[in-house]
Design a protein around this motif. Structure first.
Motif, PDB file in Angstrom:
ATOM      1  N   ASN A 335      48.537 -61.918  45.103  1.00 31.18           N
ATOM      2  CA  ASN A 335      48.462 -61.057  43.921  1.00 31.18           C
ATOM      3  C   ASN A 335      49.655 -61.347  43.037  1.00 31.18           C
ATOM      4  N   PHE A 336      49.416 -61.642  41.785  1.00 28.98           N
ATOM      5  CA  PHE A 336      50.546 -61.845  40.877  1.00 28.98           C
ATOM      6  C   PHE A 336      50.145 -61.421  39.465  1.00 28.98           C
ATOM      7  N   ASP A 337      51.134 -61.298  38.640  1.00 32.30           N
ATOM      8  CA  ASP A 337      50.919 -60.829  37.269  1.00 32.30           C
ATOM      9  C   ASP A 337      50.757 -62.027  36.331  1.00 32.30           C
ATOM     10  N   LEU A 338      49.567 -62.133  35.748  1.00 34.95           N
ATOM     11  CA  LEU A 338      49.256 -63.247  34.858  1.00 34.95           C
ATOM     12  C   LEU A 338      50.177 -63.244  33.626  1.00 34.95           C
ATOM     13  N   VAL A 339      50.478 -62.028  33.160  1.00 36.99           N
ATOM     14  CA  VAL A 339      51.316 -61.910  31.958  1.00 36.99           C
ATOM     15  C   VAL A 339      52.690 -62.519  32.220  1.00 36.99           C
ATOM     16  N   GLU A 340      53.188 -62.253  33.429  1.00 44.84           N
ATOM     17  CA  GLU A 340      54.508 -62.769  33.778  1.00 44.84           C
ATOM     18  C   GLU A 340      54.476 -64.300  33.853  1.00 44.84           C
ATOM     19  N   LEU A 341      53.396 -64.842  34.467  1.00 49.34           N
ATOM     20  CA  LEU A 341      53.275 -66.293  34.606  1.00 49.34           C
ATOM     21  C   LEU A 341      53.198 -66.963  33.227  1.00 49.34           C
ATOM     22  N   VAL A 342      52.372 -66.382  32.346  1.00 50.43           N
ATOM     23  CA  VAL A 342      52.250 -66.967  31.001  1.00 50.43           C
ATOM     24  C   VAL A 342      53.610 -66.905  30.296  1.00 50.43           C
TER      25      VAL A 342
END
Ligand code: ADP
Length: 482
Positions: A335-342
């Motif tokens: 589980n991870f945050d897409l916003v953070e990755l982008v």
């Protein structure tokens, strides 16, 4: 050699004709002429029934052989010739235009059969005389001997014409047709013998008793041969189809080879310019330590960018090899945050975009946007799309990245106002090695990135879509199950 053909055919036809005339001349002396006429008629019917396009079995010859002890060898020749004449008439009805050549055919076929059965008849009478007609041997052996001789004369007369006309190898042809010989001998010898015995015992009724099963089995056999022929035709069709498929597969293989060669040529060409940059700027840095600090930093930046380009090429090649090996894509989900990755990718790519004065903006519509996916692989997907957007957007352009949730799906849209993709290229843009021709001199690339991105997104049960217009810009849209 072929000069011999006409004399040979003429000789066979003439000999046959003489035998037939001889037989007909004797007709008034025949005991019970009605049985003879019946045998002639039955031979014709049997010939018609047992002849298929490919094979003739000697049922009519059996009837003509049976005529020998009843009316003599010349009468047998008449029966054999009549059978061929009947068949000839039937065929003529079907193909009227070919009557000229078929005269020759009738002469030869009828002549050949008459001669064969006449000689077989003489042998029969001689052997029967020798062994005596009262003994069991005398009633069986002559039939067998006559059948073998008759069959062999028939086939050798045929082989001679084939040697003259088509230069076939006589023994090879004989061997190829050997399989039919036992059947012919059985039909002629056993059939002929039993028919003659049946006529001896029951007169005209004997003919009927004997003939009915023969006719039926000949007819059944004919059907069987026709059916087998049809199946062979079907098999041939199948083989032709498979051959076609093989040719297509071969074609595909050589296309792949060509594709690979073109790719290697392109790759070496594309790797050259970053390598040349690295070499050139590194030498400058080494040899000119007096260069201003800002210029040195700029050169170092170019070296780093060139190295990144090379690394991207190498990574893409490694990735596509993995994806094409056929092994399923293994996902290490978390589980991870897409916003953070982008956000991270935008930060990393910022300097690359900055070199071209491209504005790179990230707009999250929901924050955070958690997904369960392979973090490393989704990073590759987004890095590829952002890097493409920078590569294929001219200086002072802008790139907007939007993230968010749409129902059960998280989405990332990478929108640029760059060169765009021509409409006719758009349906193929996710194919391996595919590059827009006009873009080849704009940026270094392998044409593998989008193929990889698509495979990785689909491995997550997601979707990759593109909208683009030449000269306007492109939007790549990734949808991933949350
Ligand atoms: P490459 O290594 O050539 O960038 P990709 O598979 O990533 O390979 O892209 C294939 C081709 O699609 C590119 O060569 C380019 O012509 C076109 N393309 C990809 N992204 C964009 C974009 N954002 N704008 C315009 N064209 C693009």
């Amino acid at each position: 050699m072929s000069k011999l053909r006409t004399p040979y055919v003429a000789a066979i036809s003439l000999a046959g004709l003489l035998l037939v005339i001889w037989g007909l001349v004797q007709f008034p002396t025949y005991d019970q002429p009605s049985i003879f006429i019946l045998l002639v008629a039955l031979a014709i019917v049997a010939q018609l029934a047992s002849t298929s396009a490919e094979v003739t079995f000697e049922v009519s010859t059996a009837i003509s052989l049976a005529t020998v002890p009843l009316y003599g060898p010349a009468a047998a020749a008449v029966v054999a010739a009549a059978a061929h004449a009947g068949l000839w008439l039937m065929n003529l009805r079907k193909e009227r235009s070919q009557w000229k050549g078929s005269w020759e055919q009738l002469g030869f076929n009828a002549g050949m059969s008459s001669i064969a059965v006449f000689v077989a008849g003489l042998i029969f009478l001689t052997t029967a005389n020798l062994l005596g007609t009262d003994t069991l041997l005398g009633q069986t052996v002559p039939w067998l001997v006559a059948a073998i001789i008759g069959d062999q004369i028939n086939i050798w007369l045929l082989i001679i014409i084939l040697v003259i006309q088509h230069r076939v190898r006589p023994l090879a042809f004989w061997r190829d047709n050997r399989w039919a010989m036992p059947i012919n001998v059985m039909v002629m010898g056993v059939g002929g013998g039993l028919l003659a015995a049946s006529v001896y015992s029951f007169d005209i009724l004997g003919v009927a008793i004997f003939f009915l099963p023969i006719f039926l089995s000949a007819y059944a056999f004919r059907l069987f041969v026709i059916r087998t022929q049809q199946q062979m035709d079907k098999l041939e069709e199948l083989i032709a189809e498979r051959t076609q498929e093989l040719v297509a597969a071969n074609q595909e293989l050589s296309n792949l080879h060509r594709e690979k060669d073109a790719f290697l040529a392109l790759l070496t060409h594309d790797m050259r310019s970053p390598l040349t940059s690295i070499h050139g700027y590194a030498m400058l840095l080494r040899d000119h330590s007096d260069l201003p600090e800002a210029q040195r930093a700029n050169m170092a930046q170019i070296i780093i960018r060139s190295q990144e380009s090379l690394l991207e090429i190498v990574n893409n090649i490694l990735e596509i090899e993995r994806l094409q090996s056929g092994a399923p894509v293994l996902l290490e989900r978390e589980n991870f945050d897409l916003v953070e990755l982008v956000g991270e990718i935008v930060e990393v790519s910022g300097s690359q975009a900055g070199e071209k004065q491209i504005g790179l903006v990230h707009e999250p519509t929901t924050n955070p946007t958690y997904i369960n996916a392979d973090h490393h692989k989704i990073r590759r997907v987004l890095q590829n799309l952002v890097s493409n957007a920078i590569k294929y957007t001219p200086e002072n352009g802008s790139i907007q990245i939007t993230t968010g949730m749409n129902g059960r799906f998280a989405f990332v849209n990478v929108e640029d106002n760059g060169y765009g993709i021509p409409a006719d290229e758009l349906p193929h843009i996710f194919d391996r090695f595919r590059r827009v021709d006009k873009h080849k001199h704009i940026a270094v690339g392998t044409g593998l990135g989008l193929a990889i991105v698509k495979s990785l997104v689909e491995a997550h049960d997601g979707e990759l879509l593109v909208e683009s217009a030449e000269g306007v810009g492109s939007t790549f849209m990734v949808r991933l199950p949350a």
